[in-house]
Design an enzyme around this catalytic site. Sequence first.
Site, PDB file in Angstrom:
ATOM      1  N   SER A  42      42.219  32.110  40.262  1.00 25.90           N
ATOM      2  CA  SER A  42      40.992  32.911  40.198  1.00 25.90           C
ATOM      3  C   SER A  42      39.946  32.275  41.105  1.00 25.90           C
ATOM      4  O   SER A  42      39.972  31.062  41.343  1.00 25.90           O
ATOM      5  CB  SER A  42      40.473  32.912  38.758  1.00 25.90           C
ATOM      6  OG  SER A  42      39.154  33.397  38.701  1.00 25.90           O
ATOM      7  N   TYR A  45      38.732  28.390  31.168  1.00 26.14           N
ATOM      8  CA  TYR A  45      39.272  29.291  32.196  1.00 26.14           C
ATOM      9  C   TYR A  45      39.156  28.625  33.572  1.00 26.14           C
ATOM     10  O   TYR A  45      40.143  28.515  34.312  1.00 26.14           O
ATOM     11  CB  TYR A  45      38.533  30.632  32.176  1.00 26.14           C
ATOM     12  CG  TYR A  45      39.186  31.686  33.037  1.00 26.14           C
ATOM     13  CD1 TYR A  45      40.233  32.465  32.536  1.00 26.14           C
ATOM     14  CD2 TYR A  45      38.776  31.906  34.347  1.00 26.14           C
ATOM     15  CE1 TYR A  45      40.844  33.437  33.324  1.00 26.14           C
ATOM     16  CE2 TYR A  45      39.388  32.866  35.135  1.00 26.14           C
ATOM     17  CZ  TYR A  45      40.416  33.638  34.621  1.00 26.14           C
ATOM     18  OH  TYR A  45      41.032  34.590  35.405  1.00 26.14           O
TER      19      TYR A  45
HETATM   20  N1  LIG Z   1      41.096  40.898  36.450  1.00 21.25           N
HETATM   21  C1  LIG Z   1      40.378  39.980  37.084  1.00 21.25           C
HETATM   22  O1  LIG Z   1      39.185  40.180  37.414  1.00 21.25           O
HETATM   23  C2  LIG Z   1      41.024  38.667  37.440  1.00 21.25           C
HETATM   24  C3  LIG Z   1      40.353  37.829  38.357  1.00 21.25           C
HETATM   25  C4  LIG Z   1      40.926  36.607  38.687  1.00 21.25           C
HETATM   26  C5  LIG Z   1      42.145  36.243  38.155  1.00 21.25           C
HETATM   27  N2  LIG Z   1      42.771  37.062  37.266  1.00 21.25           N
HETATM   28  C6  LIG Z   1      44.060  36.613  36.711  1.00 21.25           C
HETATM   29  O2  LIG Z   1      45.037  37.609  36.911  1.00 21.25           O
HETATM   30  C7  LIG Z   1      46.090  37.430  35.963  1.00 21.25           C
HETATM   31  C8  LIG Z   1      46.471  38.781  35.397  1.00 21.25           C
HETATM   32  O3  LIG Z   1      45.395  39.291  34.641  1.00 21.25           O
HETATM   33  P1  LIG Z   1      44.916  40.814  34.713  1.00 21.25           P
HETATM   34  O4  LIG Z   1      43.539  40.810  35.229  1.00 21.25           O
HETATM   35  O5  LIG Z   1      45.936  41.646  35.367  1.00 21.25           O
HETATM   36  O6  LIG Z   1      44.765  41.134  33.163  1.00 21.25           O
HETATM   37  P2  LIG Z   1      45.642  41.988  32.141  1.00 21.25           P
HETATM   38  O7  LIG Z   1      45.788  43.392  32.602  1.00 21.25           O
HETATM   39  O8  LIG Z   1      45.045  41.729  30.812  1.00 21.25           O
HETATM   40  O9  LIG Z   1      47.071  41.301  32.240  1.00 21.25           O
HETATM   41  C9  LIG Z   1      47.356  40.059  31.670  1.00 21.25           C
HETATM   42  C10 LIG Z   1      48.861  39.946  31.533  1.00 21.25           C
HETATM   43  O10 LIG Z   1      49.154  38.642  30.983  1.00 21.25           O
HETATM   44  C11 LIG Z   1      49.998  38.819  29.876  1.00 21.25           C
HETATM   45  N3  LIG Z   1      49.776  37.772  28.892  1.00 21.25           N
HETATM   46  C12 LIG Z   1      48.595  37.357  28.351  1.00 21.25           C
HETATM   47  N4  LIG Z   1      48.815  36.445  27.385  1.00 21.25           N
HETATM   48  C13 LIG Z   1      50.175  36.278  27.322  1.00 21.25           C
HETATM   49  C14 LIG Z   1      51.013  35.495  26.502  1.00 21.25           C
HETATM   50  N5  LIG Z   1      50.538  34.720  25.519  1.00 21.25           N
HETATM   51  N6  LIG Z   1      52.348  35.559  26.712  1.00 21.25           N
HETATM   52  C15 LIG Z   1      52.857  36.374  27.679  1.00 21.25           C
HETATM   53  N7  LIG Z   1      52.101  37.146  28.468  1.00 21.25           N
HETATM   54  C16 LIG Z   1      50.774  37.104  28.283  1.00 21.25           C
HETATM   55  C17 LIG Z   1      49.661  40.201  29.298  1.00 21.25           C
HETATM   56  O11 LIG Z   1      50.786  40.734  28.632  1.00 21.25           O
HETATM   57  P3  LIG Z   1      50.944  40.942  27.048  1.00 21.25           P
HETATM   58  O12 LIG Z   1      49.586  41.167  26.468  1.00 21.25           O
HETATM   59  O13 LIG Z   1      51.858  42.115  26.956  1.00 21.25           O
HETATM   60  O14 LIG Z   1      51.602  39.688  26.584  1.00 21.25           O
HETATM   61  C18 LIG Z   1      49.422  40.986  30.582  1.00 21.25           C
HETATM   62  O15 LIG Z   1      50.632  41.479  31.092  1.00 21.25           O
HETATM   63  C19 LIG Z   1      45.554  36.434  34.924  1.00 21.25           C
HETATM   64  O16 LIG Z   1      46.140  35.182  35.146  1.00 21.25           O
HETATM   65  C20 LIG Z   1      44.058  36.394  35.209  1.00 21.25           C
HETATM   66  O17 LIG Z   1      43.487  35.161  34.844  1.00 21.25           O
HETATM   67  C21 LIG Z   1      42.248  38.272  36.903  1.00 21.25           C
END
Ligand SMILES: NC(=O)c1ccc[n+]([C@@H]2O[C@H](COP(=O)([O-])OP(=O)(O)OC[C@H]3O[C@@H](n4cnc5c(N)ncnc54)[C@H](OP(=O)(O)O)[C@@H]3O)[C@@H](O)[C@H]2O)c1
Length: 274
Positions: A149, A162
């Site tokens: 991130s 985080y």
């Molecule tokens: N969205 C942003 O603005 C942003 C910015 C920077 C970085 N990121 C990073 O991008 C990555 C993906 O996030 P996203 O934004 O796409 O959010 P998201 O739509 O909430 O996706 C998160 C994914 O992680 C999985 N996950 C969470 N906890 C888990 C656990 N205990 N075991 C297995 N799987 C788990 C969730 O699946 P289940 O709930 O089905 O387990 C889901 O598939 C993350 O690492 C986040 O930190 C996001």
Amino acid sequence: MNKSQNFMNWNNPGIALITGASSGIGASYARLLSAQGFETILVARRKERLEDLARELEHNTSNKAAVVVADLSKLEDINSVTEKIKGLNNIDVLVNNAGFGTRGYLENLPLNAIKEMMFVHNIAPVFFSRAVLPGMIKQNRGVIINVSSMRAFMARPQDVMYGSTKNFLNRFSEILQLELHDTKVKIQAVCPGYTRTEIFNGKYLKDFDVSSIPEEMWMSVDEVVELSLNACQNKEVVFIPGDANQKFIELYTNPKLGKRTRENMTKMKIIPRK
Ligand SMILES: NC(=O)c1ccc[n+]([C@@H]2O[C@H](COP(=O)([O-])OP(=O)(O)OC[C@H]3O[C@@H](n4cnc5c(N)ncnc54)[C@H](OP(=O)(O)O)[C@@H]3O)[C@@H](O)[C@H]2O)c1
């Protein structure tokens, strides 16, 4: 795109294993990689979401998609996915993407949130990387993408877990790439900025007002993922998708020019201590 036209121009693309594939950025990696000819293994907790996506991928691309239901905040599930990875000899791409948000002072964060975050953001990516590497080194090809991130660069109050777990992913990726200098295995720590996903509805991210983020600061999951995959042939390990995001981090990390920005950001929207 035919089977040899993938983001690394490999012949016979193998398996891409994506954690956190049930929504957001992970689902987008799965769709793009499947469309590029990779078999996919989709890992997350929500079985139904994963199965729907696997059906969609197999229907649209005719490439196999398998589902692995695992809670990566639990050591036993991390171990069982690790064993599965060790049993496969053709994983070309590992995307360590699963993650969630927290907000709050360390002493107020639930202990579970802290433990879960270290397992999901750090232990799982390290264990899975270690498990895929022997195969990748032997084939002399492979890509590991660690989804970090922009917050990895920023020291801000109430972002203690985080920011620091993502910072770990950047340094882990940089050092791992150095260790692989005599191979063609590529490591990328991709550092997205605000990306429209479900992450902002997370149970440990209460009080986050999405509407407070200006429209122009948001990117779509597909933009982030396309830029990430396209950057995998570049030398850089830590990659920030989006010109505006790159410029912001350049300024933020500049010792002199970024001083004011850093100071202002540490004061923004501070929630009073309980
Ligand atoms: N969205 C942003 O603005 C942003 C910015 C920077 C970085 N990121 C990073 O991008 C990555 C993906 O996030 P996203 O934004 O796409 O959010 P998201 O739509 O909430 O996706 C998160 C994914 O992680 C999985 N996950 C969470 N906890 C888990 C656990 N205990 N075991 C297995 N799987 C788990 C969730 O699946 P289940 O709930 O089905 O387990 C889901 O598939 C993350 O690492 C986040 O930190 C996001």
